[in-house]
Every structure is written in C-alpha cells, then in structure tokens.
Design a protein around this motif. Structure first.
Motif, short mmCIF file in Angstrom:
data_model
loop_
_atom_site.label_atom_id
_atom_site.label_comp_id
_atom_site.label_asym_id
_atom_site.label_seq_id
_atom_site.Cartn_x
_atom_site.Cartn_y
_atom_site.Cartn_z
N GLY A 93 52.35 39.64 51.12
CA GLY A 93 52.42 38.91 52.38
C GLY A 93 53.82 38.44 52.73
O GLY A 93 54.00 37.74 53.72
N GLN A 94 54.81 38.84 51.91
CA GLN A 94 56.18 38.38 52.15
C GLN A 94 57.09 39.54 52.49
O GLN A 94 57.08 40.58 51.82
N ALA A 95 57.89 39.34 53.55
CA ALA A 95 58.90 40.33 53.91
C ALA A 95 60.22 39.96 53.24
O ALA A 95 60.58 38.78 53.20
N LEU A 96 60.92 40.95 52.73
CA LEU A 96 62.30 40.76 52.25
C LEU A 96 63.21 41.11 53.43
O LEU A 96 63.08 42.18 54.02
N VAL A 97 64.10 40.19 53.76
CA VAL A 97 64.89 40.31 54.98
C VAL A 97 66.37 40.15 54.63
O VAL A 97 66.75 39.29 53.83
N ARG A 98 67.23 41.01 55.22
CA ARG A 98 68.67 40.82 55.08
C ARG A 98 69.15 39.95 56.25
O ARG A 98 68.99 40.33 57.41
N THR A 99 69.71 38.80 55.92
CA THR A 99 70.12 37.85 56.96
C THR A 99 71.30 38.40 57.75
O THR A 99 72.27 38.87 57.15
N HIS A 100 71.23 38.31 59.05
CA HIS A 100 72.37 38.65 59.91
C HIS A 100 73.12 37.40 60.36
O HIS A 100 74.33 37.37 60.35
N SER A 101 72.37 36.40 60.80
CA SER A 101 73.00 35.19 61.32
C SER A 101 72.08 34.01 61.07
O SER A 101 70.86 34.17 61.00
N CYS A 102 72.70 32.83 60.98
CA CYS A 102 71.90 31.62 60.81
C CYS A 102 72.66 30.43 61.38
O CYS A 102 73.83 30.22 61.06
N GLY A 103 72.01 29.66 62.21
CA GLY A 103 72.63 28.47 62.78
C GLY A 103 72.68 27.33 61.77
O GLY A 103 71.88 27.26 60.84
N LEU A 104 73.64 26.43 62.00
CA LEU A 104 73.83 25.27 61.14
C LEU A 104 73.28 24.05 61.87
O LEU A 104 73.69 23.76 63.00
N CYS A 105 72.35 23.34 61.23
CA CYS A 105 71.64 22.23 61.86
C CYS A 105 72.09 20.92 61.23
O CYS A 105 72.44 20.88 60.04
N ALA A 106 72.05 19.83 61.99
CA ALA A 106 72.44 18.53 61.44
C ALA A 106 71.59 18.15 60.24
O ALA A 106 72.04 17.43 59.35
N SER A 107 70.35 18.65 60.19
CA SER A 107 69.52 18.28 59.04
C SER A 107 70.03 18.93 57.75
O SER A 107 69.75 18.43 56.66
N ASP A 108 70.79 20.02 57.88
CA ASP A 108 71.41 20.60 56.69
C ASP A 108 72.46 19.64 56.13
O ASP A 108 72.65 19.53 54.91
N ALA A 109 73.15 18.94 57.03
CA ALA A 109 74.18 18.00 56.61
C ALA A 109 73.58 16.71 56.07
O ALA A 109 74.09 16.11 55.12
N HIS A 110 72.48 16.31 56.66
CA HIS A 110 71.85 15.04 56.33
C HIS A 110 71.52 14.94 54.83
O HIS A 110 71.67 13.91 54.19
N PHE A 111 71.09 16.09 54.30
CA PHE A 111 70.68 16.12 52.89
C PHE A 111 71.83 15.81 51.95
O PHE A 111 71.63 15.21 50.88
N LEU A 112 73.02 16.24 52.32
CA LEU A 112 74.14 16.10 51.38
C LEU A 112 74.43 14.63 51.08
O LEU A 112 74.74 14.26 49.96
N THR A 113 74.33 13.80 52.10
CA THR A 113 74.68 12.39 51.92
C THR A 113 73.54 11.58 51.31
O THR A 113 73.78 10.69 50.51
N GLY A 114 72.30 11.90 51.69
CA GLY A 114 71.21 11.02 51.24
C GLY A 114 70.12 11.75 50.49
O GLY A 114 68.97 11.30 50.47
N GLY A 115 70.48 12.86 49.85
CA GLY A 115 69.47 13.77 49.28
C GLY A 115 68.42 13.13 48.41
O GLY A 115 67.23 13.37 48.58
#
Lengths: 344, 344
Positions: free
Chosen positions: A24-46
C-alpha cells in the motif's frame, strides 16, 4: 539516500537509510518540497512539543527527539515503485503529491514528522498509495509543492462556513492566511479584509484576493467599511499562531462573531470565557487539510484560478536547509522557500 | 423600601431609597426572587470582577464596589405603576417577570447588577415596560421566579444547534445544567447524558429528562453507549464555570465535537489551541437568555411541560439572604432558594 534531517533539534545533512515501501506504499523520488514554519518550530521547542503531542494529540507524538527524522510535508515527487501487494494506483514515472498521512494498521503516521515516513527534505519518500494525487504534466515542481500549504488555507476557509453577508477578516498573511484569502475569494466572500504588520505581505494579500489590507497597528480592522455598506468583520480567521491572539480577537469581534483558529500554536492560550460569552462568539478550530482540500488546491493551481507565483522564493538544495529554517519567518523572507533534495 | 443589598462585598439588610420609574419603566412590587450563584460570586471577587467587566464587557461593569446595589435577577412581581409618558404595556395589578435588562439611552443596565435598577431582593423594582412578560394567574410565585434561570439553560441548549444524531452531554447539574437538559428534551435530543459529582443532582438531571446520569469520577461520560447504538457524546455543554473545564473537555471530546460554554467563569481559562485543532472542535459561547427564551420558559413552566418543582428549596425573607448566599453551592443546597422581600 541523501537528506536534510533533524536530530536533537539540529539540522544535519547526510546519508540515511533508503525507505523501503510496504504493502500500500509508493516509493517516490522527491522533486521539490516547501519549507513550513512548523518545520522551524520543532527545532526550538522539540522536547516540549513532543510531550504535548503525546499528551494531547498532534503530529509530533511519534517522534523521538534524539533520533533523526526527515522533515518536509509540502512535497511533489515521481513514483518509482510500490511495495509488494500494492494496488499501484498511479503508474511509475508520474508526478504525485499527497495529504501527508500514512495509514499504519488502525493508526497513522504524519509524513515529515515520522521516523518511518521521511519527508520531502530527502531524496526518497514513502506515500500512502490511496492518498496520492497525480500532478498534471505541465505543472512546474515548485507550483506543485504549493498544493499542500494552499490546501491548509482552503480547509480553514471552508471550516468558517461563510454565509452571504459575512465580512471576513484574515489576521496574518503567511502561506496559511494567504491560502484562506484565496479560498474565501473562490467562495465569493466579499469583503475580505487582510491584516498584517508588513507591507510586502499586505500586497500579497491583495494579490490573492483581499479587498482591503491593513496594518492592524494603524487601522482598526473591525471598523465599519463605507465601501461595503458599513459592514464590519464578523468572520475572523486567526492565522498567526501566537498565544494571546484569541483573547485579542474576542475583545474586538462583534456580537455573534465567528472565529476560525487556524494558527498552530503549541503554547498555552489564556482567555476569558465570559468575554466571549458576552458576545455569543463561536470558535471553530481548523486543523489540516483533508483530501478534498488537496484536490481543490491542485485544480486551482493547475487551472490558474489561484496563482501562487508570488509565494515562491528561491529554490535551494539540501545544504541550504539549516539557514532557510533559521530564517523562515519575517517580512523579508518569501512565503515559501522550495527545497530540491536532488541538489546539494 | 426594605432590601437586602450589597456594599463593599457584604450583604446588609435595611432601608434604601424607593426607585422612581421614568418613561418606559414599570414600578413593580417584588413577590419572589431566586438566588443565583452569580449573586454569591460578586461577594468574594467583586473588585476584580468589576474591573474585568469594565475592560471586557459584562454585567458588573456599571457597579461601584463601595456603593450599595440590590441583587436579584430571577424575579416575579406585581405592576404598581409606570413612569410618566410610558405605554403602560401591562395593567397594574398583574404579575410580571422580564429579561433583566433595562434600556437606558443607547445603552442598557442589568437589573440586579445596577445602582439604578434594584434587583428582586428589595421590595420595589423598575422593569423595562417593553420587556415585561405577564405571568399567568394560576402560577405560584416561586415557579414564576424560575422562569429566568430556566431561560438561561434554554438559551444554552438552542445555541448548541442540536442536530439529528447528536448525543448531548451536560456537565454540571446546577440550575443552568438542569435547564439545558430540559431544553434538549423539549427539542427531542436523545441521548442526553448528565454528569455531576453528586447523586442528588444526578437524580434531578434524570427528573428533568436526562437518559443517563453519571459521576464523571467513576464513569467515562464520553464512552460509547450500547443502549444508543454505540453513539458517543459529541455535543457537550459546560455548565460548571470553573477554569480548566474547557481543556478537560477538549481532551475528552470526539473529532468534530461541539462544545457549548455555558458556565460563567470570570477567571482566566488556559487551554491548548492545537489540541482543539487536532479534533476540529467547535466552541459556541452561550450568554444569557433572550426574550424568546423567557417566553419559552414561561410557557413550559405554566403548561407543565417543564416541571421545576424539584428545583425549589425554602422560601426565605430578607434576613436570610446573607446566609443563603454564603451557602449557595454544594450538594446539600437546593437548586434555588427563593427570597420573598415582603418577609423579614
């Protein structure tokens, strides 16, 4: 595979094990990915964020602060293969995105906040084959990477259940607020008032469909609008995510006002119940997108009815992720920086 | 006139100036008035409550802590006369009640929380002639005094906008919670689950129409209900009014659940926005009754479709008010003590 990953609150770049697709899982080669503020949020208060997610629910519940995981939940990639026994819903070679959810038994993982399902800051991903959406051929990767963040705003917009006669106020013009504005415009809501401290973001709000854009330090965003029959904002979208916003909105909202809480705030929010009762306010908590929102975001970007061109900043490789996360917010930063994990 | 009044957070009994009706105001001789927990609340935290009401709105905004005012907003009385130039909507000699609002210029006073409009703990009151409701002849005074508190619960019940398929949970079975239960029963909601720590209040909840009544320390009020097709509470009425209730409900409510905040809490309420977002919860803040709720409460009590007999405790004179306010809450106290200001 190569990836930008997070471990102990630090962004590192290196080799990690290739993910192996199951049924049920596809293996995918990533082309692009946006950067979200929630990605940053984790670094400070993980650590605190993980603990809160475990106690109260949330995307970070499955994370171990000390183990590496690959962030990135605004992705587009190319299907390479499927795990054994899969239905193979989209043929290999096609470009896809998905709602960042991977079902696992009766539960689910959040792609990009999981040790098992790496996000789009790595060369390879696993996606739930029942959730993948085919991206039209002609759509550039960085536009396709905007489908997910736009879908979040579209979800918030519809959760507010706009009615004829509503005057909408969108507070905070990051990607989510801008997506809310685009969604409200699609639904024919008028007026749409946007509030942001920064002129560059107010300009973007108008580009997305806001009729009026104000600096809330200078203009009362709840004032009657002469150009709209004296109507006042009564459907208020919170898209900032800082503690104290709810109480401020309660103090300004009109009687019978409706508030949609979109900003994802993991700090405690204090407010006065009686102040909201005095005005009979309604608060709808909006979460993340559902497949219907992804569908609409994809169609709207593909047919041009929502133009995300002004959202797009630079396209960077894995080596730029740490800096981009450190500078994810602020008036000078683009709405979205796009990572191409095929670049270093 | 004789009255039990509040000054500097103390309950005193004595003579105060007779109120003089102006245009549009009925002068009324009070027959009975219920004692509400909000009357008690002021004694302990008055100064803070006034300050908060002034900043954020609320019934206490017009009060001066050091000046006397007569409480009591659950009243019934007999029209004596009107101020000059009034329409004289109900003829003198008739018994009336009203929503406790007195319009004044473009603003309004709250009867019983005002230095100008004494409440029902005094021999005489002023009521807005446009808001007075005639009470049927045969209805005993103590039943008529229950119209207002019942109307509050009816307002809360309808603000929840019950839909077919909803399973309602009413947390806290004081007068307001019991009124919510009665209102939900009138609307045909089933099941209605009641939660209260005290057996006596759970018994009352069942008497008012609850299908199930639980002690939430012993039974999970959100558990699937085998007798109702395995449904779970999804429409939750908060009728306790203590800080922390919202977060507790958020943690227990199901996905897409709706919460009606009825309890009037003047302390700060902390909660986590993201926890409510994860479940896409909706929170409707309910305030006080409107004239339509007073109408329905009056009709329902008068025609017996809502029986408030079990709410009624003792009938006391003005000399008993201080003690009754000091003991307004707790499992051993009646839902409502009724004050007859003609008695000492």
């Amino acid at each position: 595979m190569k990836a930008a990953y997070v471990q102990n609150g630090e962004v590192l770049v290196g080799e990690i094990a290739d993910p192996v697709p199951g049924k049920g899982q596809a293996l995918v080669r990533t082309h692009s990915c946006g950067l979200c503020a929630s990605d940053a949020h984790f670094l400070t208060g993980g650590k605190n964020i993980i603990a809160l997610s475990r106690r109260l629910g949330g995307p970070y519940a499955a994370l171990d602060f000390e183990r590496p995981f690959v962030p990135g939940h605004e992705y587009v990639g190319e299907v390479l293969d499927y795990g054994p026994g899969s239905r193979r819903t989209v043929r290999p070679g096609r470009k896809v995105t998905s709602v960042p959810i991977m079902r696992q038994g009766g539960s689910h993982a959040v792609v990009g906040f999981s040790h098992q399902c790496p996000g789009g800051f790595g060369e390879l991903m696993l996606l739930d084959e029942d959730f993948i959406l085919e991206v039209p051929d002609g759509l550039p990767d960085e536009y396709a990477a905007m489908i997910e963040p736009l879908a979040v705003g579209l979800e918030h917009a519809r959760r507010g259940r706009p009615q004829p006669g509503d005057a909408a106020l969108v507070i905070g013009c990051g990607a989510i607020g801008l997506g809310v504005i685009a969604g409200l415009k699609l639904m024919g809501v008028a007026p749409i008032i946007a509030a942001d401290f920064h002129q560059s973001r107010r300009d973007l709000a108008v580009a997305m469909g806001a009729h009026i854009a104000v600096d809330p330090r200078e203009v009362n965003a709840y004032a009657p609008l002469p150009d709209f029959g004296g109507r006042q904002a009564n459907l208020i979208y919170e898209c900032v995510g800082l503690p104290g916003m709810l109480q401020r909105i309660i103090e300004s909202a009109p009687f019978d006002g409706r508030i949609v809480m979109g900003g994802y705030c993991m700090e405690e929010e204090p407010f006065f119940v009686f102040a909201a009762q005095n005005k009979r306010l309604n608060v709808q908590f909006a979460g993340g997108e559902e497949p219907q929102d992804m569908d609409l975001a994809l169609r709207s970007i593909a047919d041009g009815s929502i133009d995300v061109t002004p959202w797009l900043g630079s396209r960077i490789g894995l080596g730029g992720v740490a800096d981009a996360i450190a500078n994810v917010s602020g008036p000078g930063t683009p709405v979205r920086t796009v990572i191409d994990p095929r670049m270093l």
